[in-house]
Design a protein around this motif. Structure first.
Motif, PDB file in Angstrom:
ATOM      1  N   PRO A 268      40.477  11.082  55.549  1.00 16.75           N
ATOM      2  CA  PRO A 268      41.430  12.117  55.143  1.00 16.75           C
ATOM      3  C   PRO A 268      41.697  13.111  56.268  1.00 16.75           C
ATOM      4  CG  PRO A 268      39.263  12.657  54.322  1.00 16.75           C
ATOM      5  CD  PRO A 268      39.127  11.325  55.008  1.00 16.75           C
ATOM      6  N   ALA A 269      42.174  12.594  57.415  1.00 18.45           N
ATOM      7  CA  ALA A 269      42.453  13.449  58.565  1.00 18.45           C
ATOM      8  C   ALA A 269      43.665  12.893  59.298  1.00 18.45           C
ATOM      9  CB  ALA A 269      41.250  13.520  59.501  1.00 18.45           C
ATOM     10  N   PRO A 270      44.520  13.763  59.852  1.00 14.43           N
ATOM     11  CA  PRO A 270      45.708  13.287  60.568  1.00 14.43           C
ATOM     12  C   PRO A 270      45.353  12.717  61.943  1.00 14.43           C
ATOM     13  CG  PRO A 270      45.563  15.672  60.699  1.00 14.43           C
ATOM     14  CD  PRO A 270      44.458  15.228  59.784  1.00 14.43           C
ATOM     15  N   VAL A 271      46.291  11.993  62.513  1.00 11.03           N
ATOM     16  CA  VAL A 271      46.084  11.355  63.815  1.00 11.03           C
ATOM     17  C   VAL A 271      45.645  12.345  64.887  1.00 11.03           C
ATOM     18  CG1 VAL A 271      47.299  10.201  65.718  1.00 11.03           C
ATOM     19  CG2 VAL A 271      47.521   9.342  63.374  1.00 11.03           C
ATOM     20  N   PRO A 272      46.283  13.534  65.035  1.00  9.89           N
ATOM     21  CA  PRO A 272      45.832  14.453  66.091  1.00  9.89           C
ATOM     22  C   PRO A 272      44.371  14.866  65.942  1.00  9.89           C
ATOM     23  CG  PRO A 272      47.998  15.102  65.288  1.00  9.89           C
ATOM     24  CD  PRO A 272      47.492  14.043  64.357  1.00  9.89           C
ATOM     25  N   ALA A 273      43.901  15.022  64.709  1.00 11.79           N
ATOM     26  CA  ALA A 273      42.499  15.392  64.500  1.00 11.79           C
ATOM     27  C   ALA A 273      41.568  14.258  64.903  1.00 11.79           C
ATOM     28  CB  ALA A 273      42.265  15.772  63.045  1.00 11.79           C
ATOM     29  N   LEU A 274      41.962  13.024  64.608  1.00 16.63           N
ATOM     30  CA  LEU A 274      41.152  11.878  64.991  1.00 16.63           C
ATOM     31  C   LEU A 274      41.037  11.771  66.509  1.00 16.63           C
ATOM     32  CD1 LEU A 274      42.531   9.303  62.411  1.00 16.63           C
ATOM     33  CD2 LEU A 274      40.274  10.327  62.401  1.00 16.63           C
ATOM     34  N   VAL A 275      42.142  11.983  67.186  1.00 18.40           N
ATOM     35  CA  VAL A 275      42.133  11.937  68.653  1.00 18.40           C
ATOM     36  C   VAL A 275      41.240  13.036  69.211  1.00 18.40           C
ATOM     37  CG1 VAL A 275      43.552  12.204  70.724  1.00 18.40           C
ATOM     38  CG2 VAL A 275      44.412  10.855  68.800  1.00 18.40           C
TER      39      VAL A 275
END
Length: 322
Positions: A268-275
């Motif tokens: 439950p996290a957006p792509v920028p947070a994963l990066v």
């Protein structure tokens, strides 16, 4: 380097061939139940791009809480699962036939706050949120505080059922800090910016652990455990999956944006947070026996803190499957 680069990485490993029985039959299921934390991104990449998928129907599903994990193991539904490293020991000591395959992170907990918190002592007097009461995040913080002779009663701790719930309360209420696994720590920083709230990373919890316990800066806190019978029936497949995970981690480090596009399907996290979270997750793919010394040191500290966390005793040697 996209999929082609990933396959080049795999070409350097000794992949296993298909047996005649597997060629003749439909693919058997190889389902992994992952945690809502960044190592699941590596598992997801391996499931999508790895060589094991040529032999088996590889899939990844994520559990929401450690209680759901325990229930899945007890029911026999979960055969391969990412688990907090103490939970696997606890399950084994309670009579469940599970053993450890690997460790996927050497420290994934981060503390984020609205004002700088530079050392554990600075938590005194603060209002702190922690997901999963009595599980890994809670255990690590309390063991650290006890070792440093810091009275946890002087910290106003509130527990939540899940990390996303903790993020929401932290950003919308008057809490000072929150303990979160990656990628949720990074997600809270980015979400704070959109709300006009300055969220910063506090002291490095993994480093503080190493200093307090006089060990290397490492908390071997989560990895894959498996049903022992299932493992024994699929040892070649687990070895191939290990190679897939190693290649997936290397590929993710070289292709964070592409990796995050896969990871967003499981967390439950957006792509920028994963990066953004990758440098803070201390990801690894290390077989359990290769890290057994460090694991036993960690378990010994947990035993001194609270034996119930491990089900009352240290794991036996046969708990470490590979």
């Amino acid at each position: 380097m996209q999929r082609r680069g990933f396959l080049k990485l795999l070409a350097g490993t000794s992949t296993l061939g298909l047996s005649p029985n597997l060629l003749a039959a439909e693919k058997e299921t190889f389902a992994i139940y992952g945690a809502p934390a960044l190592p699941s991104m590596i598992i997801g990449i391996a499931a999508v791009q790895g060589q094991l998928a040529k032999q088996m129907d590889v899939s990844l599903k994520t559990w929401r809480s450690p209680d759901q994990l325990r229930a899945g193991v007890a029911s026999g539904q979960f055969k391969v699962m990412m688990s907090p490293s103490n939970v696997g020991v606890n399950l084994a000591n309670q009579g469940q036939r599970v053993g450890m395959i690997n460790i996927l992170t050497k420290g994934i907990i981060n503390i984020v706050s609205k004002q700088a918190i530079n050392q554990p002592q600075d938590l005194i007097g603060k209002k702190v949120l922690i997901p999963f009461k009595n599980d890994m995040l809670d255990i690590v913080l309390h063991a650290l505080l006890k070792k440093l002779n810091i009275d946890s009663q002087k910290i106003a701790i509130t527990y939540t059922a899940t990390p996303p719930e903790a993020v929401g309360l932290f950003l919308n209420k008057d809490f000072d800090a929150v303990l979160l696994p990656e990628p949720m720590a990074s997600a809270s920083i980015l979400k704070g910016k959109t709300m006009g709230i300055n969220v910063v990373r506090s002291f490095n919890l993994t480093q503080a652990w190493g200093e307090a316990f006089n060990t290397q800066a490492m908390i071997p806190q989560a990895g894959i455990i498996a049903d022992i019978d299932y493992f024994q029936q699929h040892q070649e497949q687990f070895e191939l999956f290990h190679q897939d995970l190693q290649a997936a981690l290397a590929w993710a480090n070289n292709n964070p944006q592409s990796a995050a596009q896969i990871g967003k399907n499981y967390m439950p996290a957006p792509v920028p947070a994963l990066v953004q979270s990758l440098p803070y997750a201390n990801l690894t793919v290390t077989k359990s026996r290769d890290i057994k010394t460090e694991l036993m040191q960690f378990y010994e500290e947990l035993m001194r803190f609270n034996p119930k966390l491990l089900g009352g005793k240290l794991p036996s040697d046969d708990f470490f499957l590979v």
